[in-house]
Design an enzyme around this catalytic site. Structure first.
Site, mmCIF file in Angstrom:
data_model
loop_
_atom_site.group_PDB
_atom_site.id
_atom_site.type_symbol
_atom_site.label_atom_id
_atom_site.label_comp_id
_atom_site.label_asym_id
_atom_site.label_seq_id
_atom_site.Cartn_x
_atom_site.Cartn_y
_atom_site.Cartn_z
ATOM 1 N N ASN A 19 9.942 -5.613 -0.334
ATOM 2 C CA ASN A 19 9.679 -6.452 0.694
ATOM 3 C C ASN A 19 8.588 -7.442 0.580
ATOM 4 O O ASN A 19 8.274 -8.253 1.353
ATOM 5 C CB ASN A 19 9.362 -5.824 2.194
ATOM 6 N N ASP B 35 5.598 -7.715 0.012
ATOM 7 C CA ASP B 35 4.061 -7.633 0.113
ATOM 8 C C ASP B 35 3.258 -7.295 -1.020
ATOM 9 O O ASP B 35 2.122 -7.280 -0.856
ATOM 10 C CB ASP B 35 3.918 -6.587 1.324
ATOM 11 N N GLU C 253 -2.388 20.781 -11.036
ATOM 12 C CA GLU C 253 -3.240 19.970 -11.912
ATOM 13 C C GLU C 253 -4.475 20.569 -12.105
ATOM 14 O O GLU C 253 -5.129 21.053 -10.950
ATOM 15 C CB GLU C 253 -3.322 18.648 -11.016
ATOM 16 N N ASP D 92 -3.587 8.569 -13.911
ATOM 17 C CA ASP D 92 -5.110 8.741 -14.378
ATOM 18 C C ASP D 92 -5.452 8.471 -15.851
ATOM 19 O O ASP D 92 -6.678 8.372 -16.336
ATOM 20 C CB ASP D 92 -5.627 9.953 -14.118
HETATM 21 C C1 NOJ Z 1 -6.328 14.026 -9.377
HETATM 22 C C2 NOJ Z 1 -5.446 12.730 -9.034
HETATM 23 O O1 NOJ Z 1 -4.529 12.537 -10.174
HETATM 24 C C3 NOJ Z 1 -6.368 11.458 -9.162
HETATM 25 O O2 NOJ Z 1 -5.811 10.138 -9.104
HETATM 26 C C4 NOJ Z 1 -7.173 11.374 -7.965
HETATM 27 O O3 NOJ Z 1 -8.233 10.486 -7.717
HETATM 28 C C5 NOJ Z 1 -8.048 12.730 -7.768
HETATM 29 N N1 NOJ Z 1 -7.319 14.023 -8.386
HETATM 30 C C6 NOJ Z 1 -8.455 13.157 -6.505
HETATM 31 O O4 NOJ Z 1 -7.432 13.248 -5.491
#
Ligand code: NOJ
Length: 562
Positions: free
Chosen positions: A23, A25, A256, A331
């Site tokens: 859109n 933004d 994770e 990340d």
């Molecule tokens: C792991 C996530 O992959 C990351 O992006 C996030 O900043 C931290 N956990 C906190 O939620």
């Protein structure tokens, strides 16, 4: 070994903010995702892991959730989300949502209540403590710099936040919190999703009493990892979650888990223990960091370390648990810039890295843009960076009079999370076809050469190599279920291994360098016939593979029959 669909699947991660804007933004959104589902179908992936799309003030781009059961306005509506799920299912693609329950946003209704008074019914949803000797309750350092404690004037106590101060940790000791989380999980599962990726889920149980971490160097704050990673009640919580929720659905779950070892990995993923399907471990992501220091302290990768780590996990989980396989996520810096060569050998090394990973045992994850060999970015000005982790580190370091800004920028170029967060490069039009507006974070200027449109048209592209790897996995049980064995452990350029199932062997030979090392097949590998399954230089199938000179960043996978 138990056959399971999630062992045979390939997962593709979407970081919605940077995937596709619909859109104008400048922010990726759900309708943008819908418009790209045919692309994912063509790639051949089975499952999408969608990073958080829930309501959030975006202190940490959606990992700070203010309402678990609502969609973030910038991303669209619940109707859009439902349409997306339907459109994925229509194409045979499953959806794994992100579950972020170690913490919420400080703007979540529970926390808004919790901070009001000490006797508020939501007080114990979070971790509150009085000051100790006029200071924070302990010396733990936040993952995003500074203390893990924030003082709240309203009730004159501190609350715990392992991440930013806008991400207060939930108190899992409180059974009401756990019940709320389980209900929320069912809310999504009953809408028809196919699983959860669980954010830092091994942080939810903290050591009793929240003691100070050891601090031999007398620093102001130190890592409290040992006090909240894999804590005392973690298995109890996950088994309860399994009993209350997960066991009632046929889903994929991945936890994770920073700081997890293979032995712990087995405890989390052994099917008889009824916890999770697999974990994301981080040992291979720490190999270019100086030991004992945080990620910004760089060190070049030494290939035998990578082989040892990958092998430790391959052998450690064999027959006892299940691995996830990844080089990238939102990340991590881009793998082709990190362990490959993002210059002359970008395409070759991206393919080599893909082959090396995808031929291992475990469920492979592809992060958006990895399939076209996207690279790290180098923004000149710190104001072009958006990530809270990077900015907090930069501000903390530059406050020091002896700071060396160039060194700090070098760390950011090498390790910053925004490397993964620049928009997906779809084509060579302005802003890479990501948006018609101004993107929330700038596009990597190399989009004119590196983009999906180019990759789709070029049969030799990284995209088509990934497509073939995914296809091979579907056609060859050995890729999913074969046992793994490392070859040439000490070689500093070549990473080679075998997979074995019945009378079949896969021989994977990869060169992690721009040099031309000689590969020599160890004698123990006996075979009667061979064929090439995939290679990144169109290797001649008749060539002697027992002894040959490898080309820069070459990858070959042979199938041998005995
Ligand atoms: C792991 C996530 O992959 C990351 O992006 C996030 O900043 C931290 N956990 C906190 O939620």
């Amino acid at each position: 070994m138990n056959k399971k669909w999630w062992k045979e699947s390939v997962v593709y991660q979407i970081y919605p903010r940077s995937f596709q804007d619909s859109n104008g933004d400048g922010i990726g959104d759900i309708r943008g995702i819908i418009s790209r589902l045919d692309y994912l179908k063509e790639l051949g992936i089975d499952v999408v892991w969608l990073s958080p799309v829930y309501e959030s003030p975006n202190d940490d781009n959606g990992y700070d959730i203010s309402n678990y059961e609502a969609i973030m306005d910038e991303f669209g509506t619940m109707e859009d989300w439902e349409e997306m799920l339907q459109e994925m299912h229509n194409r045979g693609i499953k959806l794994m949502m992100d579950l972020v329950v170690n913490h919420t946003s400080d703007e979540h209704a529970w926390f808004v209540e919790s901070r009001k008074s000490k006797d508020n019914p939501y007080r114990d949803y979070y971790v509150w403590r009085p000051a100790k000797d006029g200071k924070e309750p302990n010396n733990w350092e936040s993952a995003f710099s500074g203390s893990t404690w924030e003082y709240d004037e309203e009730t004159e106590e501190y609350f715990l936040h392992i991440f930013s101060k806008k991400q207060p940790d939930l108190n899992w000791e409180n059974p009401k919190v756990r019940k709320e989380v389980y209900q929320m999980m069912k809310f999504w599962l009953d809408k028809g999703i196919d699983g959860f990726r669980m954010d830092v889920i091994n942080f939810i149980s903290k050591v009793d009493g929240l003691p100070d971490a050891e601090n031999p160097e007398g620093k102001r704050y130190v890592s409290g990892h040992d006090y909240f990673m894999n804590g005392p009640r973690i298995h109890e919580y996950l088994q309860e979650m399994h009993q209350e929720v997960l066991s009632q659905y046929d889903i994929i779950t991945v936890g994770e888990m920073p700081g997890v070892t293979p032995d712990q990995g087995i405890l989390y993923t052994d099917e008889d223990r009824k916890e999770l399907n697999m974990v994301f471990q981080f040992e291979h992501m720490d190999l270019d960091t100086q030991p004992g220091l945080n990620k910004w302290h760089l060190k070049p990768l030494y290939l035998p370390d990578l082989k040892d780590t990958m092998t430790k996990w391959q052998k450690g989980m064999e027959g006892k648990g299940w691995n996830s396989l990844y080089w990238n996520n939102h990340d991590q810096p881009r793998i082709v810039s990190r362990f490959g060569d993002d210059g002359e050998y970008r395409v070759r090394s991206a393919k080599m890295l893909a082959a090396c990973l995808h031929m291992m045992q475990g469920t492979p994850y592809i992060y958006q843009g990895e399939e076209i060999g996207m690279t790290n970015v180098r923004f000149k000005d710190i104001s072009d960076y958006k990530d809270i982790e990077t900015l907090n580190m930069y501000n903390e370091k530059t406050a020091d009079a002896e700071a060396e800004p160039e060194k700090i920028m070098h760390s950011i170029y090498t390790k910053g999370r925004d490397n993964a967060r620049t928009p997906v490069q779809w084509d060579n039009s302005e802003h890479a076809g990501f948006t018609t507006g101004t993107p929330w974070i700038a596009v990597n200027p190399n989009y004119t050469n590196i983009n999906a449109q180019q990759a789709l048209h070029d049969q030799d592209s990284v995209f088509h190599f990934y497509r073939k790897l995914i296809q091979l996995r579907k056609e060859n049980d050995i890729i999913v279920y074969g046992t793994y064995d490392l070859l040439l452990r000490d070689h500093e350029q070549i990473f080679a291994y075998t997979r074995t199932l019945g009378n079949e062997t896969l021989l994977v030979i990869t060169n992690f360098s721009s040099e031309t090392p000689v590969f020599k097949l160890p004698e123990q590998i006996a075979y009667r016939s061979k064929e090439i399954l995939i290679s990144n230089y169109n290797a001649d199938p008749e060539e002697n593979m027992e002894y040959f000179t490898m080309k820069p960043w070459e990858a070959r996978v042979y199938r041998l029959f005995s």
